[in-house]
Design a protein around this motif. Structure first.
Motif, PDB file in Angstrom:
ATOM      1  N   GLY A 209       0.821  -1.207   0.000  1.00 13.72           N
ATOM      2  CA  GLY A 209       0.000   0.000   0.000  1.00 13.72           C
ATOM      3  C   GLY A 209       0.851   1.250   0.000  1.00 13.72           C
ATOM      4  N   SER A 210       0.916   1.929  -1.143  1.00 13.67           N
ATOM      5  CA  SER A 210       1.778   3.097  -1.259  1.00 13.67           C
ATOM      6  C   SER A 210       1.225   4.036  -2.318  1.00 13.67           C
ATOM      7  CB  SER A 210       3.204   2.665  -1.630  1.00 13.67           C
ATOM      8  OG  SER A 210       4.026   3.785  -1.844  1.00 13.67           O
ATOM      9  N   LEU A 211       1.571   5.308  -2.185  1.00 13.53           N
ATOM     10  CA  LEU A 211       1.188   6.323  -3.162  1.00 13.53           C
ATOM     11  C   LEU A 211       2.330   6.691  -4.092  1.00 13.53           C
ATOM     12  CD1 LEU A 211      -0.822   8.690  -0.796  1.00 13.53           C
ATOM     13  CD2 LEU A 211      -1.769   7.103  -2.467  1.00 13.53           C
ATOM     14  N   LEU A 270     -17.665   0.549  -5.367  1.00 13.70           N
ATOM     15  CA  LEU A 270     -17.090   1.561  -6.253  1.00 13.70           C
ATOM     16  C   LEU A 270     -15.999   2.363  -5.540  1.00 13.70           C
ATOM     17  CD1 LEU A 270     -20.307   2.933  -8.015  1.00 13.70           C
ATOM     18  CD2 LEU A 270     -18.585   1.411  -8.980  1.00 13.70           C
ATOM     19  N   LEU A 271     -16.265   2.768  -4.302  1.00 17.05           N
ATOM     20  CA  LEU A 271     -15.319   3.612  -3.579  1.00 17.05           C
ATOM     21  C   LEU A 271     -14.087   2.825  -3.137  1.00 17.05           C
ATOM     22  CD1 LEU A 271     -17.876   5.613  -1.401  1.00 17.05           C
ATOM     23  CD2 LEU A 271     -16.630   6.438  -3.394  1.00 17.05           C
ATOM     24  N   ALA A 272     -14.314   1.698  -2.474  1.00 17.42           N
ATOM     25  CA  ALA A 272     -13.183   0.917  -1.978  1.00 17.42           C
ATOM     26  C   ALA A 272     -12.396   0.296  -3.123  1.00 17.42           C
ATOM     27  CB  ALA A 272     -13.681  -0.180  -1.031  1.00 17.42           C
ATOM     28  N   GLY A 273     -13.097  -0.151  -4.163  1.00 17.83           N
ATOM     29  CA  GLY A 273     -12.400  -0.717  -5.313  1.00 17.83           C
ATOM     30  C   GLY A 273     -11.505   0.302  -6.003  1.00 17.83           C
ATOM     31  N   SER A 274     -11.984   1.527  -6.132  1.00 14.71           N
ATOM     32  CA  SER A 274     -11.160   2.585  -6.734  1.00 14.71           C
ATOM     33  C   SER A 274      -9.951   2.896  -5.873  1.00 14.71           C
ATOM     34  CB  SER A 274     -12.009   3.845  -6.936  1.00 14.71           C
ATOM     35  OG  SER A 274     -13.105   3.595  -7.789  1.00 14.71           O
ATOM     36  N   ALA A 275     -10.146   2.958  -4.551  1.00 16.90           N
ATOM     37  CA  ALA A 275      -9.043   3.265  -3.651  1.00 16.90           C
ATOM     38  C   ALA A 275      -7.977   2.173  -3.666  1.00 16.90           C
ATOM     39  CB  ALA A 275      -9.569   3.468  -2.228  1.00 16.90           C
ATOM     40  N   VAL A 276      -8.409   0.919  -3.605  1.00 13.87           N
ATOM     41  CA  VAL A 276      -7.455  -0.200  -3.606  1.00 13.87           C
ATOM     42  C   VAL A 276      -6.730  -0.283  -4.944  1.00 13.87           C
ATOM     43  CG1 VAL A 276      -7.251  -2.704  -3.452  1.00 13.87           C
ATOM     44  CG2 VAL A 276      -8.735  -1.489  -1.870  1.00 13.87           C
ATOM     45  N   ALA A 277      -7.451  -0.041  -6.022  1.00 10.95           N
ATOM     46  CA  ALA A 277      -6.811  -0.088  -7.330  1.00 10.95           C
ATOM     47  C   ALA A 277      -5.745   0.990  -7.463  1.00 10.95           C
ATOM     48  CB  ALA A 277      -7.863   0.081  -8.427  1.00 10.95           C
ATOM     49  N   LEU A 278      -5.967   2.140  -6.844  1.00 10.83           N
ATOM     50  CA  LEU A 278      -5.041   3.259  -7.000  1.00 10.83           C
ATOM     51  C   LEU A 278      -3.837   3.162  -6.069  1.00 10.83           C
ATOM     52  CD1 LEU A 278      -4.829   5.847  -8.677  1.00 10.83           C
ATOM     53  CD2 LEU A 278      -6.014   7.062  -6.845  1.00 10.83           C
ATOM     54  N   ALA A 279      -4.046   2.743  -4.827  1.00  9.01           N
ATOM     55  CA  ALA A 279      -2.966   2.778  -3.834  1.00  9.01           C
ATOM     56  C   ALA A 279      -2.678   1.442  -3.186  1.00  9.01           C
ATOM     57  CB  ALA A 279      -3.317   3.796  -2.744  1.00  9.01           C
ATOM     58  N   GLY A 280      -3.389   0.378  -3.572  1.00 14.65           N
ATOM     59  CA  GLY A 280      -3.209  -0.880  -2.882  1.00 14.65           C
ATOM     60  C   GLY A 280      -4.048  -0.925  -1.623  1.00 14.65           C
ATOM     61  N   PRO A 281      -4.009  -2.046  -0.908  1.00 20.06           N
ATOM     62  CA  PRO A 281      -4.811  -2.158   0.321  1.00 20.06           C
ATOM     63  C   PRO A 281      -4.242  -1.324   1.460  1.00 20.06           C
ATOM     64  CG  PRO A 281      -3.501  -4.147  -0.021  1.00 20.06           C
ATOM     65  CD  PRO A 281      -3.295  -3.300  -1.238  1.00 20.06           C
ATOM     66  N   VAL A 282      -4.842  -0.174   1.712  1.00 19.88           N
ATOM     67  CA  VAL A 282      -4.424   0.721   2.790  1.00 19.88           C
ATOM     68  C   VAL A 282      -5.255   0.400   4.027  1.00 19.88           C
ATOM     69  CG1 VAL A 282      -4.222   3.115   3.537  1.00 19.88           C
ATOM     70  CG2 VAL A 282      -3.754   2.499   1.162  1.00 19.88           C
TER      71      VAL A 282
END
Length: 362
Positions: A209-211, A270-282
């Motif tokens: 999980g990283s940006l 939609l929200l969690a899937g977008s977040a995980v796709a962008l930054a990994g599992p935070v």
């Protein structure tokens, strides 16, 4: 005289409904305004501090439009190509995880619910592993697509499982289906990883999980999904408020509990899937931000959503700033810092009497 007295009494009784909403919502509005200002300041700080040889002064001159700083290729690269994309990503990921966590805790009436409950994290991980192993994925954008598809597919299966049977749509059935599918996907992911060392090396970096390494173009495909998810989330605020009174009370008010949970689960996907796709599992962010929001907003779901999104975005920017400077010139994954912060805080919450209060207000 009696008529006048009755009128006076009735007039006195009609005054509180006019003034009470302002008193109730004033702390929430002030908190939201303060958090919004703080978020802007943190975003500005994120543009000034970070990796690269550009100093804070040169980055500040660049933002102010200084000609010499604008002409400096290194400063432009640091501010526009490295820091700006990850700042935008931090805000988007924080808003998504904060809102998704708030929705899950409200719909399941569980203050410990978080975004991995619907199998989104495990489904995204399996999607990334399948893409790396069997389809030769070799770009961050392709990994983003596979993670998004895997997370949404996992959530869809959880919804189908939870919607079947006599207790269809109940919070317990939703939690059990998500836990069971998450464990299954985790086992499949481990099996594939053990058979391919190269896949494991790439996956190991993603799953932390990283940006770091996020580009502006990575966020464009996710913006419509995030916008739809947020619109649905805030549209569900009133039905979720009725659902908090119990299924029978919600039905008496004209709501359908099963449909509410399905719609909310779709927004969370939609929200969690977008977040995980962008930054990994935070981890921890979708758990702690709603708790912090409830301390100000109380049981009002709409206020909880707004404050939780702002809190999560601000916390993620702070964690990302620390990730850049803690072990310079290297970088710490942002999820590791959140775990260091979230773990002790979660223990503190569990040891206090506020857990019962959080559960009651969720």
């Amino acid at each position: 005289m009696s008529i006048t007295q009755v009128g006076g009494v009735s007039g006195a009784q009609t005054e509180p409904p006019i003034t009470r909403p302002k008193r109730i919502h004033r702390p929430t509005l002030l908190a939201a305004a303060a958090l919004a200002v703080l978020l802007l300041l943190l975003a500005l700080l994120s543009l000034l501090i970070g990796t690269g040889s550009s100093t804070v002064g040169r980055a500040w001159d660049f933002l102010l439009g200084d000609p010499s700083a604008r002409a400096d290729a290194q400063v432009r690269l640091a501010v526009m190509d490295v820091r700006l994309p990850r700042t935008v990503a931090a805000v988007l990921v924080g808003v998504c995880l904060g809102a998704a966590g708030c929705l899950l805790q409200a719909v399941t009436r569980n203050p410990l619910a978080e975004t991995g409950l619907l199998g989104v994290n495990s489904g995204a991980a399996l999607g990334v592993v399948i893409g790396l192993t069997y389809f030769g994925v070799d770009s961050p954008y392709a990994m983003l697509v596979w993670a998004l598809v895997g997370g949404m597919a996992a959530s869809a299966v959880v919804l189908l499982l939870a919607a079947s049977g006599r207790a269809a749509g109940s919070p317990l059935r939703l939690v059990l289906a998500g836990s069971a599918l998450g464990a299954t996907f985790h086992g499949l992911t481990s099996y594939v990883l053990l058979s391919t060392q190269s896949t494991f090396d790439t996956y190991r970096y993603w799953t932390i999980g990283s940006l770091a390494g996020i580009e502006t173009s990575d966020t464009y495909p996710l913006l419509p999904l995030i916008a739809v998810g947020l619109l649905v989330a805030f549209g569900c605020a009133r039905p979720l408020g009725a659902l908090a009174l119990g299924d029978d009370s919600a039905r008496s008010l004209g709501h359908h509990p099963g449909r509410i949970r399905v719609v909310v689960a779709g927004a969370v996907t939609l929200l969690a899937g977008s977040a995980v796709a962008l930054a990994g599992p935070v981890a921890f962010l979708g758990l702690l931000a709603p708790y912090a929001a409830r301390t100000v907003s109380g049981p009002r779901i709409g206020s909880q959503l707004l404050l939780s999104a702002l809190v999560a975005a601000g916390v993620l920017i702070v964690a990302d700033l620390l990730a850049r400077v803690v072990i310079r010139p290297w970088e710490t994954p942002v999820s590791v810092l959140l775990a260091f912060i979230g773990g002790p805080l979660l223990i503190w919450i569990a040891r206090t009497d506020r857990m019962s209060t959080a559960g009651a207000s969720a």
